[in-house]
Design a protein around this motif. Structure first.
Motif, mmCIF file in Angstrom:
data_model
loop_
_atom_site.group_PDB
_atom_site.id
_atom_site.type_symbol
_atom_site.label_atom_id
_atom_site.label_comp_id
_atom_site.label_asym_id
_atom_site.label_seq_id
_atom_site.Cartn_x
_atom_site.Cartn_y
_atom_site.Cartn_z
ATOM 1 N N ILE A 139 13.005 4.267 -27.302
ATOM 2 C CA ILE A 139 13.069 4.633 -28.718
ATOM 3 C C ILE A 139 14.062 3.744 -29.464
ATOM 4 C CG2 ILE A 139 13.723 6.491 -30.299
ATOM 5 C CD1 ILE A 139 12.672 8.461 -28.205
ATOM 6 N N SER A 140 15.192 3.432 -28.804
ATOM 7 C CA SER A 140 16.192 2.578 -29.451
ATOM 8 C C SER A 140 15.661 1.164 -29.670
ATOM 9 C CB SER A 140 17.473 2.544 -28.604
ATOM 10 O OG SER A 140 18.061 3.822 -28.527
ATOM 11 N N LYS A 141 14.873 0.657 -28.721
ATOM 12 C CA LYS A 141 14.283 -0.671 -28.909
ATOM 13 C C LYS A 141 13.263 -0.674 -30.040
ATOM 14 C CE LYS A 141 14.977 -2.418 -24.201
ATOM 15 N NZ LYS A 141 14.329 -2.859 -22.937
ATOM 16 N N GLU A 142 12.498 0.403 -30.152
ATOM 17 C CA GLU A 142 11.567 0.511 -31.286
ATOM 18 C C GLU A 142 12.334 0.533 -32.602
ATOM 19 O OE1 GLU A 142 9.203 3.947 -30.727
ATOM 20 O OE2 GLU A 142 7.923 3.052 -29.156
ATOM 21 N N SER A 180 20.498 5.621 -40.358
ATOM 22 C CA SER A 180 20.417 5.354 -38.918
ATOM 23 C C SER A 180 21.484 6.126 -38.148
ATOM 24 C CB SER A 180 20.571 3.852 -38.657
ATOM 25 O OG SER A 180 21.837 3.391 -39.123
ATOM 26 N N ILE A 181 22.606 6.381 -38.815
ATOM 27 C CA ILE A 181 23.678 7.127 -38.151
ATOM 28 C C ILE A 181 23.236 8.569 -37.897
ATOM 29 C CG2 ILE A 181 26.024 8.033 -38.420
ATOM 30 C CD1 ILE A 181 26.720 5.509 -39.954
ATOM 31 N N GLU A 182 22.587 9.175 -38.873
ATOM 32 C CA GLU A 182 22.095 10.537 -38.710
ATOM 33 C C GLU A 182 20.999 10.598 -37.646
ATOM 34 O OE1 GLU A 182 22.597 12.537 -43.105
ATOM 35 O OE2 GLU A 182 21.106 10.942 -42.873
ATOM 36 N N PHE A 183 20.136 9.584 -37.633
ATOM 37 C CA PHE A 183 19.093 9.537 -36.602
ATOM 38 C C PHE A 183 19.707 9.404 -35.212
ATOM 39 C CE2 PHE A 183 16.414 6.884 -33.852
ATOM 40 C CZ PHE A 183 15.311 7.715 -33.733
ATOM 41 N N ARG A 184 20.707 8.523 -35.105
ATOM 42 C CA ARG A 184 21.359 8.324 -33.799
ATOM 43 C C ARG A 184 22.038 9.596 -33.324
ATOM 44 N NH1 ARG A 184 21.036 5.750 -29.061
ATOM 45 N NH2 ARG A 184 23.091 5.445 -28.106
ATOM 46 N N GLN A 185 22.627 10.345 -34.241
ATOM 47 C CA GLN A 185 23.288 11.591 -33.854
ATOM 48 C C GLN A 185 22.280 12.597 -33.310
ATOM 49 O OE1 GLN A 185 26.695 12.106 -33.825
ATOM 50 N NE2 GLN A 185 26.037 13.885 -32.632
ATOM 51 N N ALA A 186 21.108 12.673 -33.955
ATOM 52 C CA ALA A 186 20.067 13.564 -33.462
ATOM 53 C C ALA A 186 19.594 13.127 -32.080
ATOM 54 C CB ALA A 186 18.898 13.595 -34.445
ATOM 55 N N GLN A 187 19.532 11.799 -31.869
ATOM 56 C CA GLN A 187 19.121 11.268 -30.560
ATOM 57 C C GLN A 187 20.160 11.611 -29.492
ATOM 58 O OE1 GLN A 187 18.941 6.969 -30.303
ATOM 59 N NE2 GLN A 187 17.157 7.064 -28.923
ATOM 60 N N ILE A 188 21.424 11.427 -29.814
ATOM 61 C CA ILE A 188 22.505 11.736 -28.859
ATOM 62 C C ILE A 188 22.502 13.222 -28.522
ATOM 63 C CG2 ILE A 188 25.012 11.885 -28.609
ATOM 64 C CD1 ILE A 188 25.216 9.262 -30.168
ATOM 65 N N ASN A 189 22.296 14.060 -29.545
ATOM 66 C CA ASN A 189 22.259 15.512 -29.303
ATOM 67 C C ASN A 189 21.131 15.876 -28.344
ATOM 68 O OD1 ASN A 189 24.425 15.907 -31.009
ATOM 69 N ND2 ASN A 189 23.155 16.423 -32.794
ATOM 70 N N GLU A 201 10.874 11.433 -37.978
ATOM 71 C CA GLU A 201 9.926 11.293 -39.076
ATOM 72 C C GLU A 201 10.643 10.955 -40.377
ATOM 73 O OE1 GLU A 201 6.646 11.269 -39.033
ATOM 74 O OE2 GLU A 201 6.706 11.478 -36.836
ATOM 75 N N ARG A 202 11.739 11.628 -40.629
ATOM 76 C CA ARG A 202 12.485 11.366 -41.861
ATOM 77 C C ARG A 202 13.097 9.976 -41.844
ATOM 78 N NH1 ARG A 202 16.576 15.997 -43.283
ATOM 79 N NH2 ARG A 202 16.606 14.775 -45.228
ATOM 80 N N PHE A 203 13.522 9.514 -40.634
ATOM 81 C CA PHE A 203 14.082 8.164 -40.536
ATOM 82 C C PHE A 203 13.026 7.118 -40.847
ATOM 83 C CE2 PHE A 203 15.037 4.407 -37.852
ATOM 84 C CZ PHE A 203 16.204 3.999 -38.490
ATOM 85 N N ASN A 212 23.689 -2.016 -36.006
ATOM 86 C CA ASN A 212 23.901 -0.685 -35.428
ATOM 87 C C ASN A 212 22.842 -0.371 -34.367
ATOM 88 O OD1 ASN A 212 26.178 -0.068 -36.919
ATOM 89 N ND2 ASN A 212 25.015 0.863 -38.604
ATOM 90 N N ALA A 213 21.598 -0.733 -34.660
ATOM 91 C CA ALA A 213 20.517 -0.490 -33.694
ATOM 92 C C ALA A 213 20.736 -1.299 -32.421
ATOM 93 C CB ALA A 213 19.176 -0.840 -34.327
ATOM 94 N N GLU A 214 21.211 -2.552 -32.567
ATOM 95 C CA GLU A 214 21.469 -3.390 -31.390
ATOM 96 C C GLU A 214 22.617 -2.834 -30.552
ATOM 97 O OE1 GLU A 214 22.125 -7.242 -33.028
ATOM 98 O OE2 GLU A 214 19.976 -7.699 -33.242
ATOM 99 N N VAL A 215 23.640 -2.310 -31.227
ATOM 100 C CA VAL A 215 24.767 -1.693 -30.500
ATOM 101 C C VAL A 215 24.289 -0.474 -29.713
ATOM 102 C CG1 VAL A 215 26.931 -0.424 -30.779
ATOM 103 C CG2 VAL A 215 26.566 -2.543 -32.038
ATOM 104 N N ASP A 216 23.435 0.321 -30.343
ATOM 105 C CA ASP A 216 22.921 1.509 -29.662
ATOM 106 C C ASP A 216 22.052 1.133 -28.467
ATOM 107 O OD1 ASP A 216 24.219 3.124 -31.449
ATOM 108 O OD2 ASP A 216 22.487 3.358 -32.779
#
Length: 452
Positions: A178-181, A409-418, A400-402, A202-206
């Protein structure tokens, strides 16, 4: 056409190589138990201990059989002798008698015999010692069972750790995908001016962080598989997949096990065996107060071959003897050794009774703690299951919202981490609950009686 076929074969071969994990052999729980029972070093040693105890309790080590001793011997002697008559006159010739010389006079003696000894009565010491050896055999079997239970518990602690890490690897692989996408999407958006370069970075760091987490988890999985191979006595490089399906024992069945825990707990059973052994020790020691009665029998043969002497001719004599007897031995006073042994044996029995009271309380405490831990971890697992569902729904909506640009992207990443934390915590809770169940089953004495 041949060129196309060759290309297709190369593609299949390439996919076969990069998907090596697919061909890993499935190591079921039953197979793991079988390999452990057959190959584990500790279990093999315990099995040999049982064999020794079985030999010790046999009739050949009981003292009930007689002893039969055979003996034989041979002696040979060669001698030269001269007999002088000190000037005596030969009455036939009237001349001094000449000396008589005998050379190489051989004397031969042969003997052979059998001696039989049998104890009819030894104050019942033999009787109770035989019972003691049988009880020692039972104790050794209980000790071997304890070794097997501990080894099986160790086996599944590692087996379920492999299962947990395997599921975590799958979670992290999906996270990395998902992070690569997300990088691709961020690059497209940046190219069309829909976001800044910061979102791409940010996406590359993740992706980098997800890759590191995946690499570390894969290495932990490899190390844990080696630990499992040691338990199974497999080659350290043996590759396998484990069963990640967990089934918990029904509550009613578990309550039945708990009601019979005092009858099956291995520590209590060993203590009861030690009490019986101590009781037999007292009776064996008391046998010193009573007499011993034994039977003896013998059969012998002797042959003597004597050479001729100056006055007698050579002769051969054979002697055959047959004897039998009864003996009674009563140690009326042995300096107080028997009295001391009896007193010490009684003290040892008293100690075992004290230990029993201590063990009973400790076992009740351990079972109560294990039951509490199991119920708590089972509840935690149920909560984590619901937590995964909640975070999965949250992540899907965030995703979907992202895509629509409604969240950062920060909010999306937080949802992913959760979601990652929820899924990995659920895995940990699932296997922690199962290990707690196995520990409870061991305390109730049912670990080897269930189906995994």
């Amino acid at each position: 056409m041949n060129c196309k076929s060759s290309s297709m074969l190369k593609l299949v071969f390439f996919l076969f190589l990069i998907s090596g994990h697919v061909i890993s052999q499935q190591l079921t729980k039953q197979e793991a138990i079988r390999l452990t029972l057959e190959n584990n070093f500790g279990i093999l040693i315990a099995t040999n201990s049982i064999a020794v105890a079985k030999n010790n309790k046999g009739i050949l080590n009981s003292g009930y059989l007689p002893t039969l001793t055979g003996n034989a011997g041979a002696n040979y002697q060669s001698a030269n002798s001269t007999t002088s008559f000190g000037g005596a006159i030969n009455p036939n010739t009237g001349e001094p008698r000449s000396d008589i010389e005998i050379e190489d006079a051989e004397t031969q003696r042969y003997n052979a015999g059998l001696n039989l000894n049998y104890t009819l009565f030894d104050g019942l010491g033999r009787f109770y010692n035989y019972k003691r050896l049988k009880e020692q055999y039972n104790l050794t079997k209980l000790q071997a069972r304890e070794t097997i239970e501990n080894t099986i518990l160790q086996l599944f602690s590692i087996y379920y750790e492999v299962a947990r890490l395997s599921e975590n690897v799958e979670i992290l692989e999906e996270t990395l995908r998902i992070s690569k996408e997300r990088i691709l999407r961020s690059n497209y958006q940046f190219e069309y001016g829909q976001n800044t370069k910061l979102n791409v970075l940010n996406a590359e760091v993740d992706v980098a962080n997800d890759s590191i987490n995946l690499l570390n988890t894969r290495q932990q999985l490899i190390n844990t598989k080696r630990d499992l191979n040691v338990i199974l006595d497999n080659d350290l490089t043996y590759e396998f997949e484990v069963d990640t399906i967990i089934k918990f024992i029904p509550k009613l069945e578990l309550e039945e096990y708990l009601s019979k825990s005092t009858e099956n707990n291995i520590t209590l059973l060993q203590n009861e065996s030690n009490i019986r052994i101590s009781d037999y020790d007292i009776k064996v020691s008391k046998s010193g107060y009573l007499p011993s009665i034994g039977l003896t029998g013998s059969y012998g043969w002797n042959e003597n071959r004597n050479p001729p002497s100056a006055f007698f001719p050579g002769n051969v004599s054979d002697t055959y003897t047959l004897g039998a007897g009864v003996s009674l031995t009563w140690n009326l006073f042995d300096g107080g050794n028997t009295i001391t042994r009896v007193k010490n044996a009684k003290i040892a029995l008293d100690n075992q009774e004290i230990i029993k009271s201590q063990i009973e309380k400790e076992v009740k405490r351990d079972i109560a703690n294990a039951l509490g831990n199991y119920e708590n971890r089972l509840n935690v697992f149920k909560i984590q299951q619901q937590n995964v569902i909640t975070n999965q729904n949250n992540f899907e909506r965030s995703q979907e919202r992202f895509k629509l640009g409604q969240i950062t992207s920060i909010e999306f990443r937080q949802a992913q981490i959760n979601l990652i934390l929820a899924e990995t915590n659920k895995n940990s809770a699932k296997y922690d609950a199962k290990i707690a169940e196995l520990q409870l089953l061991q305390l109730t004495g049912q670990l080897l009686n269930i189906e995994f």
